[in-house]
Design a protein around this motif. Structure first.
Motif, short mmCIF file in Angstrom:
data_model
loop_
_atom_site.label_atom_id
_atom_site.label_comp_id
_atom_site.label_asym_id
_atom_site.label_seq_id
_atom_site.Cartn_x
_atom_site.Cartn_y
_atom_site.Cartn_z
N MET A 124 -47.84 -37.18 -4.99
CA MET A 124 -49.07 -37.61 -4.88
C MET A 124 -49.24 -39.28 -5.53
O MET A 124 -49.78 -39.28 -6.37
CB MET A 124 -49.82 -36.84 -5.61
N GLN A 125 -48.40 -40.08 -4.63
CA GLN A 125 -48.40 -41.24 -5.34
C GLN A 125 -49.82 -41.83 -5.43
O GLN A 125 -50.34 -42.61 -6.22
CB GLN A 125 -47.71 -42.23 -4.23
N SER A 126 -50.69 -41.51 -4.53
CA SER A 126 -52.33 -42.11 -4.93
C SER A 126 -52.97 -40.85 -5.01
O SER A 126 -53.20 -39.95 -4.24
CB SER A 126 -52.60 -42.54 -3.38
N ILE A 127 -53.44 -41.06 -6.24
CA ILE A 127 -54.45 -39.77 -6.65
C ILE A 127 -55.85 -40.16 -6.87
O ILE A 127 -56.81 -39.16 -7.23
CB ILE A 127 -54.06 -39.27 -8.15
N ALA A 128 -56.48 -41.44 -6.82
CA ALA A 128 -57.66 -41.90 -6.83
C ALA A 128 -58.47 -41.13 -5.70
O ALA A 128 -58.14 -41.09 -4.74
CB ALA A 128 -57.86 -43.35 -6.70
N GLY A 129 -59.76 -40.43 -6.12
CA GLY A 129 -60.39 -39.95 -5.23
C GLY A 129 -60.02 -38.34 -5.12
O GLY A 129 -60.84 -37.55 -4.59
N LYS A 130 -58.98 -37.88 -5.83
CA LYS A 130 -58.56 -36.51 -5.71
C LYS A 130 -59.30 -35.78 -6.62
O LYS A 130 -60.01 -36.31 -7.35
CB LYS A 130 -57.01 -36.45 -5.84
N VAL A 131 -59.39 -34.57 -6.66
CA VAL A 131 -59.90 -33.35 -7.46
C VAL A 131 -58.95 -32.78 -8.21
O VAL A 131 -57.94 -32.07 -7.80
CB VAL A 131 -60.67 -32.45 -6.65
N ALA A 132 -59.34 -32.63 -9.54
CA ALA A 132 -58.24 -31.77 -10.35
C ALA A 132 -59.06 -30.75 -11.36
O ALA A 132 -60.19 -31.00 -11.47
CB ALA A 132 -57.69 -32.62 -11.53
N PHE A 133 -58.42 -29.76 -11.47
CA PHE A 133 -59.19 -28.65 -12.40
C PHE A 133 -58.10 -28.66 -13.45
O PHE A 133 -56.84 -28.32 -13.47
CB PHE A 133 -59.08 -27.22 -11.50
N VAL A 134 -58.76 -28.74 -14.83
CA VAL A 134 -57.90 -28.64 -16.11
C VAL A 134 -58.46 -27.73 -16.70
O VAL A 134 -59.73 -27.58 -17.40
CB VAL A 134 -57.92 -30.08 -16.85
N THR A 135 -57.39 -26.64 -17.33
CA THR A 135 -57.86 -25.74 -18.44
C THR A 135 -57.80 -26.09 -19.78
O THR A 135 -56.69 -27.10 -20.21
CB THR A 135 -57.11 -24.47 -17.82
N GLY A 136 -58.38 -25.90 -20.67
CA GLY A 136 -58.22 -26.21 -22.14
C GLY A 136 -58.66 -27.64 -22.33
O GLY A 136 -57.92 -28.23 -23.00
N VAL A 166 -50.15 -37.84 -15.51
CA VAL A 166 -50.45 -38.79 -14.36
C VAL A 166 -49.46 -39.40 -13.92
O VAL A 166 -49.30 -39.36 -12.65
CB VAL A 166 -51.58 -39.96 -14.99
N GLU A 167 -48.57 -39.89 -14.44
CA GLU A 167 -47.39 -40.76 -13.98
C GLU A 167 -46.57 -39.58 -13.28
O GLU A 167 -45.99 -39.59 -12.12
CB GLU A 167 -46.42 -41.36 -15.14
N ALA A 168 -46.26 -38.36 -14.04
CA ALA A 168 -45.38 -37.39 -13.54
C ALA A 168 -46.06 -36.55 -12.08
O ALA A 168 -45.28 -36.60 -11.35
CB ALA A 168 -45.63 -36.11 -14.53
N ILE A 169 -47.43 -36.75 -11.98
CA ILE A 169 -48.02 -36.26 -10.79
C ILE A 169 -47.84 -37.26 -9.59
O ILE A 169 -47.42 -36.90 -8.60
CB ILE A 169 -49.56 -35.82 -10.94
N GLN A 170 -47.78 -38.32 -10.03
CA GLN A 170 -47.52 -39.43 -8.82
C GLN A 170 -46.05 -39.35 -8.42
O GLN A 170 -45.66 -39.85 -7.47
CB GLN A 170 -47.82 -40.83 -9.48
N GLY A 171 -45.17 -38.96 -9.30
CA GLY A 171 -43.89 -39.23 -9.18
C GLY A 171 -43.14 -37.72 -8.83
O GLY A 171 -41.99 -37.63 -8.66
N ASP A 172 -44.02 -36.65 -9.00
CA ASP A 172 -43.52 -35.38 -8.65
C ASP A 172 -42.36 -35.08 -9.81
O ASP A 172 -41.21 -34.42 -9.21
CB ASP A 172 -43.26 -35.10 -7.38
N TRP A 173 -42.56 -35.39 -11.02
CA TRP A 173 -41.42 -35.12 -11.86
C TRP A 173 -41.34 -33.34 -11.94
O TRP A 173 -42.47 -32.75 -12.22
CB TRP A 173 -41.58 -35.46 -13.32
N PRO A 174 -40.06 -32.75 -12.03
CA PRO A 174 -40.16 -31.36 -12.39
C PRO A 174 -40.22 -31.21 -13.83
O PRO A 174 -40.99 -30.00 -14.24
CB PRO A 174 -38.55 -30.97 -12.01
N TYR A 175 -39.88 -31.88 -14.64
CA TYR A 175 -39.94 -31.94 -16.19
C TYR A 175 -40.76 -32.83 -16.74
O TYR A 175 -40.35 -34.18 -16.49
CB TYR A 175 -38.81 -31.53 -17.04
N ILE A 176 -41.69 -32.73 -17.61
CA ILE A 176 -42.51 -33.54 -18.25
C ILE A 176 -42.21 -33.61 -19.75
O ILE A 176 -42.49 -32.44 -20.50
CB ILE A 176 -43.76 -33.53 -18.00
#
Length: 281
Positions: free
Chosen positions: A1-13, A240-250
């Motif tokens: 997901m290189q472009s995330i602006a305008g996307k929708v996220a759900f975050v717990t905690g 955010v960087e990991a989402i854009q780069g699809d990192w398996p481990y952060i």
């Protein structure tokens, strides 16, 4: 997901700690965020603070140890934003009792929040992400205790489970356009040592209240490390960087790298002990 602006996220905690840091970093990146937490007053307050910066955020109270609460939160997210692209299974609690101390209620609570909410997150939100065809990302917060069993048994078990689920589902969901990442933070400036504040009413009488006894040496060390730990917003920026780069481990730092190396060295030694032997059939 290189472009995330305008996307929708759900975050717990999302009312404090890592969850709030992730929600804030996503909002700063132009993502619309539904913030969920068992502390309704706190998540409402933090959502209002972010909204005052022109972030497009909303909030909902949810006890993630209850599947029905997560289902209702998913429906509220779709009603508010229309879609969901990013799921952050972040809610977590510490404790659970050590050997000879734990109770069934403590296991129920820690398993429910730390592990089953992740299972239900994949189950409930995965199809919602698939449905719109835009792709997405699922990030689940484990811990370095998900790679090195260094905390309480219940906590370790749940965090190992989050790592296993994430690793196992990554290739499965990749084929469906969904990336899967697991976050293994070290010592972050959070309220994890105050987890008892989030015990749900249904378990309040069954889980021992915080003790007035002095902390053990390990707990005292952990409390100091957390108090002087990494800024949660920095963790959010990494996510955010990991989402854009699809990192398996952060990972948040390299402090526990030697511990992970030692664990895998011990595993390798186990294979070396039987190498060359012919098993009896």
């Amino acid at each position: 997901m290189q472009s995330i602006a305008g996307k929708v996220a759900f975050v717990t905690g999302a009312a404090s700690g890592i969850g709030l840091g992730i929600a804030e970093a996503l909002a700063q990146s132009g993502v619309k965020v539904m913030m969920a937490d068992i502390d309704g007053a706190a998540v409402e307050r933090e959502a209002a603070r972010l909204a005052a910066t022109n972030a497009d955020v909303s909030w909902i109270r949810a006890d993630v140890s209850l599947k029905a609460d997560l289902q209702a939160a998913a429906e509220a997210t779709i009603e508010r934003f229309g879609k969901v692209h990013i799921l952050v299974n972040n809610a977590g609690v510490g404790g659970g009792g050590g050997y000879g101390e734990w109770t069934d209620a403590q296991w129920e609570w820690v398993l429910g929040v730390n592990l089953m909410s992740v299972v239900w997150g994949f189950e409930i939100f995965g199809p919602l992400i698939e449905a719109h065809g835009d792709g997405g990302q699922i990030v689940s917060t484990a811990s370095m205790a998900g790679l090195v069993a260094a905390v309480a048994p219940g906590y370790n078990a749940t965090k190992y489970g989050v790592v296993a689920i994430s690793e196992g589902l990554r290739p499965v969901l990749a084929a469906r356009g969904i990336g899967v990442s697991v976050l293994c933070p070290g010592f972050i400036r959070t309220r994890i040592m105050e987890s008892a504040r989030a015990v749900p009413e249904r378990l309040a009488g069954a889980i021992p209240p915080p003790s007035d006894e002095p902390l053990s040496d390990f707990a005292a060390m952990a409390a100091q490390a957390i108090a002087h730990g990494i800024d949660p917003l920095y963790v959010g920026e990494l996510v955010v960087e990991a989402i854009q780069g699809d990192w398996p481990y952060i990972f948040t730092d390299t402090q526990f790298e030697m511990g992970v190396d030692a664990r895998f060295s011990a595993i390798k030694q186990g294979f070396d002990r039987v190498r060359g032997r012919v098993p009896r059939r």
